[in-house]
Motif scaffolding. Structure first.
Motif, PDB file in Angstrom:
ATOM      1  N   LYS A  80       9.252 -42.531  38.148  1.00 43.90           N
ATOM      2  CA  LYS A  80       9.351 -40.966  38.513  1.00 43.90           C
ATOM      3  C   LYS A  80       9.176 -40.673  39.728  1.00 43.90           C
ATOM      4  O   LYS A  80      10.000 -39.745  40.129  1.00 43.90           O
ATOM      5  CB  LYS A  80       7.959 -40.617  37.890  1.00 43.90           C
ATOM      6  CG  LYS A  80       8.377 -40.096  36.243  1.00 43.90           C
ATOM      7  CD  LYS A  80       9.071 -38.954  36.249  1.00 43.90           C
ATOM      8  CE  LYS A  80       9.158 -38.347  34.644  1.00 43.90           C
ATOM      9  NZ  LYS A  80       9.911 -37.109  34.368  1.00 43.90           N
ATOM     10  N   LYS A  81       8.687 -41.287  40.440  1.00 42.50           N
ATOM     11  CA  LYS A  81       8.329 -41.051  42.053  1.00 42.50           C
ATOM     12  C   LYS A  81       9.611 -41.367  42.915  1.00 42.50           C
ATOM     13  O   LYS A  81       9.756 -40.882  44.184  1.00 42.50           O
ATOM     14  CB  LYS A  81       7.131 -41.510  42.641  1.00 42.50           C
ATOM     15  CG  LYS A  81       6.781 -42.974  42.345  1.00 42.50           C
ATOM     16  CD  LYS A  81       5.474 -43.427  42.932  1.00 42.50           C
ATOM     17  CE  LYS A  81       5.304 -44.850  42.503  1.00 42.50           C
ATOM     18  NZ  LYS A  81       5.035 -44.881  41.287  1.00 42.50           N
ATOM     19  N   GLN A  83      13.032 -40.864  41.794  1.00 44.34           N
ATOM     20  CA  GLN A  83      14.015 -40.336  41.270  1.00 44.34           C
ATOM     21  C   GLN A  83      14.990 -39.789  42.425  1.00 44.34           C
ATOM     22  O   GLN A  83      16.225 -39.551  42.182  1.00 44.34           O
ATOM     23  CB  GLN A  83      13.580 -38.951  40.401  1.00 44.34           C
ATOM     24  CG  GLN A  83      13.024 -39.442  39.199  1.00 44.34           C
ATOM     25  CD  GLN A  83      14.024 -39.761  37.987  1.00 44.34           C
ATOM     26  OE1 GLN A  83      15.069 -40.320  38.372  1.00 44.34           O
ATOM     27  NE2 GLN A  83      13.477 -39.466  36.890  1.00 44.34           N
ATOM     28  N   ASN A  84      14.473 -39.292  43.621  1.00 42.95           N
ATOM     29  CA  ASN A  84      15.300 -38.573  44.561  1.00 42.95           C
ATOM     30  C   ASN A  84      15.705 -39.595  45.609  1.00 42.95           C
ATOM     31  O   ASN A  84      16.455 -39.175  46.646  1.00 42.95           O
ATOM     32  CB  ASN A  84      14.337 -37.420  45.282  1.00 42.95           C
ATOM     33  CG  ASN A  84      14.064 -36.457  44.240  1.00 42.95           C
ATOM     34  OD1 ASN A  84      15.185 -35.998  43.308  1.00 42.95           O
ATOM     35  ND2 ASN A  84      13.217 -35.598  44.134  1.00 42.95           N
ATOM     36  N   VAL A  85      15.772 -40.764  45.448  1.00 41.88           N
ATOM     37  CA  VAL A  85      15.920 -41.831  46.674  1.00 41.88           C
ATOM     38  C   VAL A  85      16.618 -42.973  46.081  1.00 41.88           C
ATOM     39  O   VAL A  85      16.346 -44.172  46.201  1.00 41.88           O
ATOM     40  CB  VAL A  85      14.591 -42.415  47.287  1.00 41.88           C
ATOM     41  CG1 VAL A  85      14.110 -41.198  48.366  1.00 41.88           C
ATOM     42  CG2 VAL A  85      13.549 -42.751  46.244  1.00 41.88           C
ATOM     43  N   LEU A  86      17.472 -42.769  44.994  1.00 43.67           N
ATOM     44  CA  LEU A  86      18.288 -43.834  44.053  1.00 43.67           C
ATOM     45  C   LEU A  86      18.975 -44.792  45.104  1.00 43.67           C
ATOM     46  O   LEU A  86      18.787 -46.125  44.727  1.00 43.67           O
ATOM     47  CB  LEU A  86      19.249 -43.265  43.273  1.00 43.67           C
ATOM     48  CG  LEU A  86      18.678 -42.664  41.919  1.00 43.67           C
ATOM     49  CD1 LEU A  86      19.687 -41.817  40.978  1.00 43.67           C
ATOM     50  CD2 LEU A  86      17.892 -43.574  40.906  1.00 43.67           C
ATOM     51  N   ASP A  87      19.436 -44.105  46.212  1.00 44.94           N
ATOM     52  CA  ASP A  87      20.344 -45.122  47.025  1.00 44.94           C
ATOM     53  C   ASP A  87      19.268 -46.046  48.030  1.00 44.94           C
ATOM     54  O   ASP A  87      19.868 -46.954  48.352  1.00 44.94           O
ATOM     55  CB  ASP A  87      20.915 -44.309  48.048  1.00 44.94           C
ATOM     56  CG  ASP A  87      20.348 -43.250  48.957  1.00 44.94           C
ATOM     57  OD1 ASP A  87      19.023 -43.031  48.448  1.00 44.94           O
ATOM     58  OD2 ASP A  87      20.638 -43.069  49.970  1.00 44.94           O
ATOM     59  N   ARG A  88      18.124 -45.975  47.780  1.00 44.28           N
ATOM     60  CA  ARG A  88      17.118 -46.701  48.439  1.00 44.28           C
ATOM     61  C   ARG A  88      16.335 -47.847  47.590  1.00 44.28           C
ATOM     62  O   ARG A  88      15.751 -48.558  47.850  1.00 44.28           O
ATOM     63  CB  ARG A  88      15.930 -45.975  49.280  1.00 44.28           C
ATOM     64  CG  ARG A  88      16.749 -44.911  50.196  1.00 44.28           C
ATOM     65  CD  ARG A  88      15.501 -44.222  51.011  1.00 44.28           C
ATOM     66  NE  ARG A  88      15.729 -43.071  51.143  1.00 44.28           N
ATOM     67  CZ  ARG A  88      15.005 -41.817  51.596  1.00 44.28           C
ATOM     68  NH1 ARG A  88      13.545 -42.259  51.884  1.00 44.28           N
ATOM     69  NH2 ARG A  88      15.163 -40.696  51.633  1.00 44.28           N
ATOM     70  N   SER A 112      20.953 -45.172  37.936  1.00 44.71           N
ATOM     71  CA  SER A 112      20.192 -43.893  37.475  1.00 44.71           C
ATOM     72  C   SER A 112      18.900 -44.490  36.842  1.00 44.71           C
ATOM     73  O   SER A 112      18.755 -45.834  36.485  1.00 44.71           O
ATOM     74  CB  SER A 112      20.898 -43.192  36.472  1.00 44.71           C
ATOM     75  OG  SER A 112      20.119 -42.160  36.274  1.00 44.71           O
TER      76      SER A 112
END
Length: 284
Positions: A80-81, A83-88, A112
């Motif tokens: 959950k934490k 979700q906004n850094v998928l590319d990392r 995803s």
């Protein structure tokens, strides 16, 4: 539906699959350990080929296991934490060391995350703490990297596998650089006493021992009879040596319908494993 029937229907649905990798299932041993998972028995390459490390910018954050060629199972509380850094985020398979590169290592980026729909850490606590990770490219299955089937929990003895730490990073703890395993005891009553109504046995599995998962072990697998039966959700910490630590795991068999709908079916077993008996997971 009987497991063999389900497999035959899968064969029909996908026509005939003429070649597939032989699954390496790992069976439990009668080993016993003392201390925490960080002091458990070291794991050899290929011993648990389905266990993966989930990393953010190269730093270990939680565990998981391979479901099929493009999907990994872990805990929603883990992903959950991120979700906004998928590319990392990467998933690393075929490793036992978090620091030393190995020839069997496969590092795969993330497409995803799919936390279970009803999971809400603030509203439901550990209930439905489950997530699927879709990778950008498939795993290459071999003796060091492979998937695992999951099944319903049975019996009192289980094996936990993870890299967790003994204390929080802020408190000066350090990762277990080597993957380790520990034999632990399934005991629902200890979690009912420790967590009250937030522990729901129908959706969760409980263990309680002086050996236990540690911080950052979320998503790592609990294994019985060669099958993954749960993924670690939470506990009260593992800092005190000799203290019984009640640990909650998400009971995987309950989520069969959601997992198939999200990630598809698992690969077919070999003809030898086709005759292996295992129980049908309950539908959610």
């Amino acid at each position: 539906m009987e497991p063999q029937t389900r497999i035959l229907l899968a064969i029909s649905f996908f026509n005939v699959i003429t070649s597939f990798n032989v699954l390496s299932l790992t069976y439990l041993t009668d080993k016993t350990v003392t201390g925490r998972i960080t002091n458990g028995i070291p794991v050899a390459i290929g011993e648990f080929p389905y266990v993966v490390a989930i990393k953010v910018e190269g730093q270990y954050r939680c565990g998981g296991f391979i479901y099929n060629e493009r999907w990994v199972v872990t805990a929603a509380s883990c992903v959950k934490k991120f979700q906004n850094v998928l590319d990392r985020v990467t998933v690393e398979a075929g490793i036992v060391s978090l620091q030393t590169p190995e020839s069997s290592q496969q590092v795969i980026r993330i497409e995803s995350f799919y936390p279970y729909d009803s999971y809400d850490e603030f509203l439901t606590g550990p209930l439905h703490d489950l997530a699927l990770i879709q990778t950008r490219s498939p795993f290459t299955f071999n003796s060091e990297v492979n998937f695992s089937y999951y099944d319903e929990s049975s019996g009192e003895e289980a094996t936990f596998i993870g890299w967790g730490i003994a204390e929080t990073i802020e408190g000066g703890g350090s990762y277990s650089n080597e993957l380790r395993q520990a034999t632990i005891t399934v005991n629902s009553s200890i979690c009912q006493s420790a967590y009250g109504t937030s522990y729901q046995n129908a959706y969760m599995i409980c263990t309680g021992d002086t050996q236990s998962p540690c911080h950052y072990d979320e998503g790592s697998p609990l294994v019985q009879n060669g099958f993954v039966v749960g993924v670690m959700s939470r506990n009260t910490g593992c800092d005190a040596i000799g203290t019984v630590v009640p640990t909650i795991y998400t009971r995987l068999s309950i989520y069969y319908t959601w997992m198939v709908a999200t990630a598809g079916i698992q690969p077919l077993p070999s003809l030898v494993q086709l005759s292996r008996s295992f129980s049908e997971p309950e539908e959610n």
